[in-house]
Each structure stands twice: as structure tokens, then as C-alpha cells.
Write an enzyme that holds these catalytic residues in place. Structure first.
Site, PDB file in Angstrom:
ATOM      1  N   GLY A  91     -17.559  -0.564   9.064  1.00 10.73           N
ATOM      2  CA  GLY A  91     -18.223   0.054   7.931  1.00 10.73           C
ATOM      3  C   GLY A  91     -19.586  -0.570   7.712  1.00 10.73           C
ATOM      4  N   GLY A 137     -14.091  -0.658   9.981  1.00  5.76           N
ATOM      5  CA  GLY A 137     -14.018   0.747   9.628  1.00  5.76           C
ATOM      6  C   GLY A 137     -13.689   1.654  10.795  1.00  5.76           C
ATOM      7  CD  GLU A 160     -12.414  -6.509   8.724  1.00  3.89           C
ATOM      8  OE1 GLU A 160     -12.760  -5.386   9.118  1.00  3.89           O
ATOM      9  OE2 GLU A 160     -11.561  -7.216   9.321  1.00  3.89           O
ATOM     10  CG  ASP A 168     -11.358  -2.821   4.440  1.00  7.80           C
ATOM     11  OD1 ASP A 168     -11.686  -3.171   5.592  1.00  7.80           O
ATOM     12  OD2 ASP A 168     -12.115  -2.138   3.711  1.00  7.80           O
TER      13      ASP A 168
END
Length: 377
Positions: A91, A137, A160, A168
Site C-alpha cells: 500500500g 497491500g 510491516e 494487515d
């Protein structure tokens, strides 16, 4: 993005009918959407940015994917990345960090997670061609779909904890469902898997050589009657042609060690187990973990413990609360500064040790938000 008008979104079936003919291409600058016969094709189109996922791309893809799912004329969906380097490197978290205090950190994660769930609940075959870098992402755009096709150029990671975040996009759902403690190991260390390793770990369902990828894609796009059965048959035929059963998982001799050393009840126990082991491999993992955000490691371990018992939708709701906790504290912004902006790779975490992370601070990342802020599907 002008072609995605609100009046179309209200009726998914009509959206497809009005937006697409059988050979039409709809495009924003950063995402391409095409229907070929009975297959929808999504191309992430930011090759210079390694196809990093941003909010305009999410808003382009999601309503069309939703429409395809209810269109009887669409039998299959394929997603791939433009260029030769990446499927999707993650992301666009840098944009979120540099816009601290804006609504971007709320909107991006909320809409990204809704897209992740759409993929996970898609009734039709969803084929992710994860050629090249697939991180963060990009994992969310692929791993929840039915079929994930890796190549010898695929590089997978959930890095992350190194930027003050957590794995996530539903990482709390799929990582604890990998064998043993492999998912926790990958989540905490950001360890990279390559090529056939994705197949052995369960991240990918098929492996195809890149030289065969254009032929595979063309065959899927030209299926007269795409269905789970016909799509799987095509994927299996290419996989069987390319897969070498003699190849071993590069972590094959570390699986038992990972299960043992990462099997503790908390991060402190894992640190102690690695220190007590003292092997070269264990020392290396301990050195890696000591560079990560202590808060990120704490909440990541709890995320996977909780996510292993939750549905994908429930996991994403939990992760949204966690994401907003990250937006309200300093580690995420410090991690982005150190890794992506100044690139000195010397983040100053707060607190700086795992012992300094109070139970109250950890709990705050999992508390319900106000009703107007909760993620709703």
C-alpha cells in the site's frame, strides 16, 4: 476515474453492462479494467512505483469487481501487475504518513479492507498472477482469492513491523493458518519467501515459469465457459508442466526450529528462546527482531492469536481498529521516515523496548472505536 459515476454503483449488474462491452477497456491512469469474452482482467498500472496500491486505485477496482461478481456474463477474474518487477509492492503508506492528521489514514485502510473482503467473498474464480514483488497491500489483493500463481521472480513479504505497522490486509486471518508457527515468524521478522517457497508455505496455490505466464493468461482470458473447474484445469496443467517436485522449501530444515523458538506465549518468551538457543540462525533472527518496533511486535502477535479464531470479516474489523491506533501514535510515522523518506534505517521507536510496552498501550490498539468510526461492511 470519471467513468465510475455514483449512479452506476447503485446497481452492480447494470454497472457491468454499461461500463463494459466484451472487448472494451476501462482505465484510470493507475488501474486498467478489461473484459475479454467472459473474463474480467484487472491490471495494476503503476510500474514505476512497483504498482503500490493507492486510494484512487482501490476506488477504481472495488465497484467494478463487485459488479463482476453479480454479472452472469463474467465467469472469472484475473489480477496482475504492469511491468516486470512487481505484482504490487504494498500500500502507498508513504502518502498516508506525509499527510498525517488528514482523513487519508482513515479512508485508505477502510476502503482497502473492504476490497480485501470483496476478494475473499468472491463467488467466481479469482486468479492473482503474483509475478515479482508481492508485499503488504499486494498480499491483500491476492492471498484471499481462490488461486495465487507464483513464478521464479515472485518475492513475498509482510515487512510491516519494520515501519511501525502490523501485517494487515487480513494478515491476521491467513498467517495463523499457515503450518505451525511459520505465519508468526513471517509476520514478526518480515522474512522473505521466493519463488516455489510460496507454494510450499501455502501462500501460493500454483507455480508457473514466467516464460509460460503469457500463454497461461491468454488461455484463461479466452475460456469460452470459465468456471472453478475449467480455470483450475488450466492452472493445474501449467503448474504440472513447470513445477519441480524435487525442489525443497528453503526453510525445510528450519520448520521444527521455528515452531520451537517462536512457540512462546509472548514476545519476551520468543526473545529469550532465541537467545538461549544461541545458534547462528537464532542470533540472526534475534538481531532482526531487535530492529523492529516493539509495539508492532506486541500487537502483531496478539493480532495473529485473535485472528486465528476469527472470520476474515471479523479479522479486518479488528485490524481497522489497530490501523487507527497506529495512525494516532508515533511509531508508524517514525518507521516511514526511517525506511522510506530519510532512509537512514535508524528509527527511534517509542517505547524503545518490548518491556516498555505496557498492557494498557497494547490493549488500546484493540479497543472498539466510536460507532461512526468502526469499519462496517
Amino acid at each position: 476515474m470519471m467513468f465510475l459515476k455514483p449512479r452506476y454503483i447503485s446497481s452492480p449488474f447494470q454497472t457491468c453492462k454499461r461500463l463494459f462491452s466484451k472487448t472494451s477497456i476501462m482505465a484510470s491512469d493507475e488501474a486498467l479494467l478489461e473484459v475479454r469474452k467472459k473474463t474480467g482482467l484487472i491490471t495494476l498500472n503503476r510500474p514505476k512505483a512497483l504498482n503500490a496500491l493507492n486510494l484512487p486505485m482501490i476506488r477504481t477496482i472495488h465497484p467494478v469487481l463487485k459488479a463482476w461478481n453479480t454479472d452472469n456474463d463474467i465467469g472469472c477474474v484475473i489480477i496482475k501487475g504492469a511491468g516486470e518487477k512487481a505484482f504490487c509492492a504494498g500500500g502507498d503508506v508513504k502518502s498516508i504518513a506525509v499527510n498525517r492528521g488528514s482523513d487519508l489514514g482513515k479512508e485508505f485502510f477502510k476502503e482497502e479492507y473492504r476490497l480485501n473482503l470483496e476478494i475473499g467473498q468472491l463467488s467466481k474464480p479469482y486468479v492473482a498472477l503474483i509475478n515479482g514483488i508481492t508485499m503488504g497491500g499486494g498480499v491483500g489483493l491476492s492471498v484471499h482469492g481462490r488461486y495465487r500463481v507464483a513464478t521464479e521472480k515472485t518475492l513475498f513479504a509482510m515487512p510491516e513491523t519494520a515501519i511501525g505497522l502490523f501485517p494487515d490486509v487480513g494478515g491476521g486471518h491467513f498467517l495463523p493458518r499457515l503450518e505451525g508457527k511459520l505465519g508468526l515468524f513471517l509476520a514478526l521478522t518480515g522474512n522473505r519467501l521466493k519463488a516455489r517457497d510460496l507454494l510450499f508455505s501455502g501462500v501460493a496455490t500454483h507455480f508457473v515459469d514466467t516464460r509460460e505466464l503469457p500463454y497461461l493468461e491468454d488461455e484463461l482470458l479466452n475460456l469460452e465457459d470459465p468456471s472453478h473447474e475449467t480455470v483450475k484445469d488450466v492452472l493445474d496443467s501449467y503448474h504440472n508442466k513447470c513445477h519441480d517436485p524435487e525442489t525443497l522449501f528453503t526453510l525445510h530444515d528450519k520448520v521444527d526450529t521455528i515452531n520451537k523458538l517462536f512457540g512462546g506465549k509472548d514476545i519476551e518468551s520468543i526473545f529469550q528462546a532465541l537467545e538461549n538457543d544461541g545458534s547462528e540462525w537464532a542470533v540472526k533472527q534475534l538481531e532482526t527482531l531487535k530492529k523492529m518496533s516493539p509495539v508492532s511486535m506486541k500487537i502483531t502477535m496478539r493480532q495473529l492469536e485473535e485472528g486465528g479464531k476469527l472470520s476474515l470479516a471479523e479479522t479486518l474489523k479488528m485490524e481497522y481498529r489497530m490501523s487507527q491506533g497506529c495512525m494516532e501514535n508515533d511509531d508508524f510515522y517514525e518507521g516511514i521516515r526511517a525506511v522510506l523518506i530519510d532512509r537512514d534505517h535508524s528509527p527511534k521507536w517509542s517505547p524503545s523496548t518490548i518491556e516498555g510496552v505496557s498492557q494498557e498501550l497494547e490493549d488500546s490498539y484493540f479497543q472498539r472505536l466510536s460507532e461512526d468510526r468502526e469499519l462496517v461492511f
